[in-house]
Design an enzyme around this catalytic site. Structure first.
Site, PDB file in Angstrom:
ATOM      1  N   GLU A 164      56.260  32.439  60.284  1.00 58.97           N
ATOM      2  CA  GLU A 164      56.964  31.385  59.228  1.00 58.97           C
ATOM      3  C   GLU A 164      56.002  30.070  59.449  1.00 58.97           C
ATOM      4  O   GLU A 164      56.890  28.938  59.304  1.00 58.97           O
ATOM      5  CB  GLU A 164      58.529  31.226  58.962  1.00 58.97           C
ATOM      6  CG  GLU A 164      58.507  32.530  58.583  1.00 58.97           C
ATOM      7  CD  GLU A 164      60.393  32.622  58.005  1.00 58.97           C
ATOM      8  OE1 GLU A 164      60.934  31.590  58.022  1.00 58.97           O
ATOM      9  OE2 GLU A 164      60.738  33.783  57.104  1.00 58.97           O
ATOM     10  N   GLU A 370      60.034  40.686  57.728  1.00 57.51           N
ATOM     11  CA  GLU A 370      61.719  40.334  57.457  1.00 57.51           C
ATOM     12  C   GLU A 370      61.873  40.687  56.087  1.00 57.51           C
ATOM     13  O   GLU A 370      61.095  40.024  55.258  1.00 57.51           O
ATOM     14  CB  GLU A 370      61.974  38.816  57.788  1.00 57.51           C
ATOM     15  CG  GLU A 370      61.899  38.582  59.202  1.00 57.51           C
ATOM     16  CD  GLU A 370      62.105  37.250  59.947  1.00 57.51           C
ATOM     17  OE1 GLU A 370      63.162  36.575  59.042  1.00 57.51           O
ATOM     18  OE2 GLU A 370      61.555  36.709  60.726  1.00 57.51           O
TER      19      GLU A 370
HETATM   20  C1  BG6 Z   1      63.638  33.569  58.653  1.00 57.46           C
HETATM   21  C2  BG6 Z   1      63.249  33.645  60.277  1.00 57.46           C
HETATM   22  O1  BG6 Z   1      63.399  32.512  58.168  1.00 57.46           O
HETATM   23  O2  BG6 Z   1      64.901  33.954  58.393  1.00 57.46           O
HETATM   24  C3  BG6 Z   1      64.504  34.159  61.084  1.00 57.46           C
HETATM   25  O3  BG6 Z   1      62.172  33.886  60.688  1.00 57.46           O
HETATM   26  C4  BG6 Z   1      65.875  33.998  60.478  1.00 57.46           C
HETATM   27  O4  BG6 Z   1      64.342  33.574  62.349  1.00 57.46           O
HETATM   28  C5  BG6 Z   1      65.659  34.548  59.081  1.00 57.46           C
HETATM   29  O5  BG6 Z   1      66.799  34.311  61.254  1.00 57.46           O
HETATM   30  C6  BG6 Z   1      67.246  34.550  58.369  1.00 57.46           C
HETATM   31  O6  BG6 Z   1      67.542  33.093  58.318  1.00 57.46           O
HETATM   32  P1  BG6 Z   1      69.089  32.728  58.701  1.00 57.46           P
HETATM   33  O7  BG6 Z   1      68.998  31.229  58.613  1.00 57.46           O
HETATM   34  O8  BG6 Z   1      70.162  33.352  57.968  1.00 57.46           O
HETATM   35  O9  BG6 Z   1      69.103  33.075  60.225  1.00 57.46           O
END
Ligand code: BG6
Length: 474
Positions: A164, A370
């Site tokens: 990211e 993700e």
């Molecule tokens: C992504 C990141 O932006 O989202 C992760 O790569 C992160 O590291 C995931 O945990 C979910 O976001 P959050 O803020 O709910 O943990």
């Protein structure tokens, strides 16, 4: 007439993701140096990263469970400061040993490691020297890449550069990787850092091809299609501009080594053009990804920025939270979409739209690194975790990925967030994403026991049928 679905590729990489600082724990153990995540101010009410999910001590158990789900790949990141505690200089043998063990454990079950080189956890020692604002960090990163390729490249063949990078640039203060205090032109500083990361990424991609036989590497930004708030042409311009800034800039650079023209013009208007050293553009053009990875959670919707509206010029551009950019775009809620408990819009159809947009522009295989639902999971008295809401979220996204495959998108894999519960970027253990429950609270570490959730058994079936059976009928 109902259309017949195309199959998911036979070698499709089903798996899931984590990142080192959110899952490993052992944050200063066995010679690991601190990262920016270990020294940042922790949001109130959330835990620090000292123990996290303690994967450092539970990796065998975690990978065994991933194997039980049928994972073909596990996306994890390597902690730079575990490998090289000061960011440059001496290599930590215990760090090498840990990642060797982790990789070997994956391979024991035919799980291909998919390694993120850098996921939000710059070594604190590098940060003290200016972090990504210091050009020397490029060399430090390339050296870190070299150490990884040398030690792990014989077995780890799939690599991701920077997680990211666009969010580091657009939302660094929220992630805890950028402090805007006292910075005169925040946009200029952030885009200078971004330029250095781009150069570092291009060098790392070229180096991977040189050093890792059969190695494949790609960038991993957070990509989501951007909708115009209406069919007013001014809203469409706003959406196109924001999409260039948020999305295309990062893939244009990674694939072709060029500055997206709309982003260049935006930076020019903010007196924020980066300093580009002689040779940088050649370096940028020399790194080529083998695939594109991206994280997808939700889409963005924007309108043209109303002329009479007040604006804070120092607010970083963040799709979820900021007030937009005068003259460019203003984020607006999308009334067609439901939201998660944390207000993130849920848009499975947007997933198909995004996949098609990315594939049409770049024509490279895509792996999702993700996608997932953060929720308050409950461990019931009978020892189960009934996360039907997560199953539904993933089911609806996989359905749309199937439709994107039907459309002709070349999909390579799918790794939702997250393989096991871990610490959210700023919501601690209240917001869980895993298929595997980790028995701890924000401050009560309990026994860190691993418990498969209902989604674990559902995902196992999805993988076993190569995406054909998505029913929640367990
Ligand atoms: C992504 C990141 O932006 O989202 C992760 O790569 C992160 O590291 C995931 O945990 C979910 O976001 P959050 O803020 O709910 O943990």
């Amino acid at each position: 007439m109902a259309k017949k679905h195309r199959d998911f590729p036979a070698d499709f990489l089903w798996g899931a993701s984590t990142s080192a600082y959110q899952v490993e724990g052992a944050s200063l153990e066995d010679g690991k140096g601190p990262s920016v995540q270990d020294i940042k101010v922790i949001p109130e009410g959330t835990p620090d990263f000292k123990v996290a999910s303690d994967q450092y001590h539970h990796y065998k158990e975690d990978i065994k469970l991933m194997a039980e789900m049928g994972f073909k790949t596990y996306r994890f990141s390597i902690s730079w400061s575990r490998l090289i505690p000061e960011g440059t200089g001496a290599v930590n043998p215990k760090g090498i040993e840990y990642y060797n063990n982790l990789i070997d454990e994956c391979l024991k079950y035919n799980i291909q490691p998919l390694v993120t080189m850098y996921h939000f956890d710059l070594p604190a020692a590098i940060q003290a020297k200016g972090g990504w604002g210091n050009r020397d960090t490029i060399d430090a990163f390339v050296n870190f890449a070299k150490v990884m390729f040398e030690n792990f490249g014989d077995r780890a063949k799939l690599w991701l550069t920077i997680n990211e990078q666009n969010m580091l640039t657009l939302a660094g203060p929220i992630i805890g990787t950028f402090d805007p205090t006292g910075v005169e032109n925040v946009i200029k500083e952030l885009y200078q850092q971004n330029h250095y990361m781009m150069v570092a990424q291009a060098k790392a991609m070229a180096l991977c091809h040189e050093m890792v036989p059969g190695g494949k590497i790609g960038p991993a930004p957070n990509i989501s299609c951007v909708y115009p708030a209406s069919c007013n042409p001014a809203d469409i311009t706003a959406a196109e501009t924001f999409s260039a800034i948020r999305n295309w800039f990062y893939f244009d650079m990674a694939t072709a080594g060029i500055y997206n023209h709309q982003v260049w013009s935006y930076l020019e208007a903010h007196d924020a053009l980066p300093e580009i050293a002689p040779g940088d553009m050649e370096i940028l053009a020399s790194g080529h990804p083998d695939f594109l990875a991206f994280n997808y959670y939700s889409t963005a919707t924007v309108a043209a920025f109303p002329e009479d509206e007040e604006y804070d010029p120092n607010a970083p551009v963040d799709q979820q939270k900021n007030g937009g950019e005068p003259g460019y775009f203003k984020p607006v809620p999308n009334k067609n979409l439901l939201k998660t408990e944390w207000g993130w819009e849920i848009d499975p159809i947007g997933f198909r739209n995004t996949l098609n947009q990315v594939y049409s522009r770049y024509r490279l295989p895509i792996i999702i690194t993700e996608n997932g639902l953060g929720a308050h999971d409950k461990l019931e008295e009978d020892g189960t975790i009934r996360d039907d809401y997560r199953i539904e979220y993933l089911q609806r996204h996989i359905e749309q990925m199937q439709l994107a495959i039907d459309d002709g998108v070349q999909m390579m894999g799918y790794c939702p967030w997250s393989a096991v519960d871990l610490i959210s970027t700023h919501e601690g253990f209240d917001k869980r994403y895993g298929f595997i429950y980790v028995n701890r609270g924000n401050f009560d570490l309990k026994d860190l026991r691993r418990i498969p959730k209902k989604s674990f058994y559902w995902y196992k079936k999805v993988i076993a049928t190569n995406g054909k059976d998505l029913e929640n009928n367990l």
